[in-house]
Design an enzyme around this catalytic site. Structure first.
Site, mmCIF file in Angstrom:
data_model
loop_
_atom_site.group_PDB
_atom_site.id
_atom_site.type_symbol
_atom_site.label_atom_id
_atom_site.label_comp_id
_atom_site.label_asym_id
_atom_site.label_seq_id
_atom_site.Cartn_x
_atom_site.Cartn_y
_atom_site.Cartn_z
ATOM 1 N N HIS A 2 0.889 -1.187 0.332
ATOM 2 C CA HIS A 2 -0.134 0.025 -0.164
ATOM 3 C C HIS A 2 0.890 1.417 -0.040
ATOM 4 C CE1 HIS A 2 -2.779 2.850 2.370
ATOM 5 N NE2 HIS A 2 -3.550 2.723 1.199
ATOM 6 N N HIS A 35 -1.294 11.207 -1.822
ATOM 7 C CA HIS A 35 -2.759 10.463 -1.362
ATOM 8 C C HIS A 35 -3.470 11.604 -0.926
ATOM 9 C CE1 HIS A 35 -5.324 9.199 2.084
ATOM 10 N NE2 HIS A 35 -5.538 8.108 1.175
#
Length: 315
Positions: free
Chosen positions: A61, A103
């Protein structure tokens, strides 16, 4: 300079893990991976991310983000050195139209933007040019050894993943802020050579929390494997199956029965739908979701998940 408090502990754990693998923390954290083929995915080469004989596919991730600054090139290099070929990232767009890998929709948490541009609060990605973002330090917040790491453009990121012979789970982030980002992302993927048959069938998945965004990707490039991030009700699953191949839920929102319901449907490519759950970083949760029958596990600590999965088969 802000350094993440857990960085020292993570680095110590990484050093122990790499010792088991025959490497060192310093060698893993520097430089790109070598030319050897990836060994970290348990999935076969036949389809993108398909579960393998040894359990769920493990996705790093934002790279190996428990041990390196998320969404940076060092994080994906480290994932490769740890033996993982599947990495996940997040894509957003700058003020002047460049796609970058980050992100949050602001730059404050993972860069030094507050110091570099103190008068530009709230430091939104879409309010900065690509050239301005390229000057930011995206590593020091995590640890001094990563000082100078940058926010990569999507093209830079794709080139590094390709160089590392890795595979990509690409998330289109906050598409409501960036009209047309789906088509633009596909264009960059195409220009980088990521929409040929090999990549589309074995090395690429595009996902989003926006069902509309996933649908657009499917409509524009029906051959691309797609995933919806969320946990639709069982009654709504057939609707999603028309335009996506996977449902990727937060691990706290699912049950074995729900996973079975997803598997019982054929997705957009006529194959059984899959489930890749997130974010799982500890052995207990790994064993729990593996017992539910998930196809993949998205994790900040891919070595922890892999060791747990493989340990279960060794018992």
């Amino acid at each position: 300079m802000y350094v993440r408090p857990a960085a020292a502990a993570a680095a110590a754990f990484l050093g122990f893990t790499l010792t088991l693998l025959g490497g060192t923390a310093s060698s893993a954290a520097t430089g790109p991976a070598g030319p050897s083929s990836p060994t970290g995915s348990t999935g076969p080469a036949g389809t993108a991310g398909s579960p393998g004989l040894l359990g769920p596919v493990v996705y790093a991730h934002r790279g190996a983000s428990a041990y390196a600054p998320e969404n940076t090139l060092p994080a994906i290099d480290l994932a490769r050195r740890l033996g993982f070929d599947w990495v996940e990232n997040d894509v957003q767009r700058t003020k002047d139209g460049e796609l970058v890998v980050v992100h949050d929709d602001t730059l404050a948490r993972t860069t030094d933007v507050e110091q570099a541009f103190p008068d530009r609060k709230p430091w939104r990605v879409k309010d900065f040019t690509a050239a301005e973002i390229a000057t930011l330090d995206a590593g020091s917040w995590f640890g001094e050894q990563y000082a100078g790491a940058r926010v990569p453009t999507l093209r830079e990121y794709l080139d590094r993943v390709q160089r590392n012979r890795q595979r990509l789970l690409l998330e289109i982030k906050k598409p409501e802020l960036y009209p047309g980002i789906e088509e633009q992302t596909l264009q960059v993927l195409d220009e980088a050579g990521w929409l040929d048959e090999d990549h589309v069938q074995r090395r690429l998945v595009v996902q989003s929390f926006s069902a509309d965004s996933v649908r657009i990707v499917h409509d524009v490039r029906p051959d691309v494997v797609t995933a919806f991030l969320g946990t639709p009700t069982v009654a709504d699953l057939p609707t999603y199956a028309r335009f996506t191949d996977r449902i990727n839920p937060w691990h706290t929102t699912i049950s074995a029965d729900w996973v079975t319901a997803v598997h019982g449907l054929l997705g957009a490519h006529g194959k059984a739908m899959e489930v890749d759950t997130w974010i799982v970083d500890d052995p207990a949760t790994t064993r729990k979701v593996q017992g539910m029958g998930v196809d993949g596990i998205i994790t900040n600590a891919p070595d922890v998940v892999r060791n747990t999965v493989l340990g279960g088969f060794a018992q």
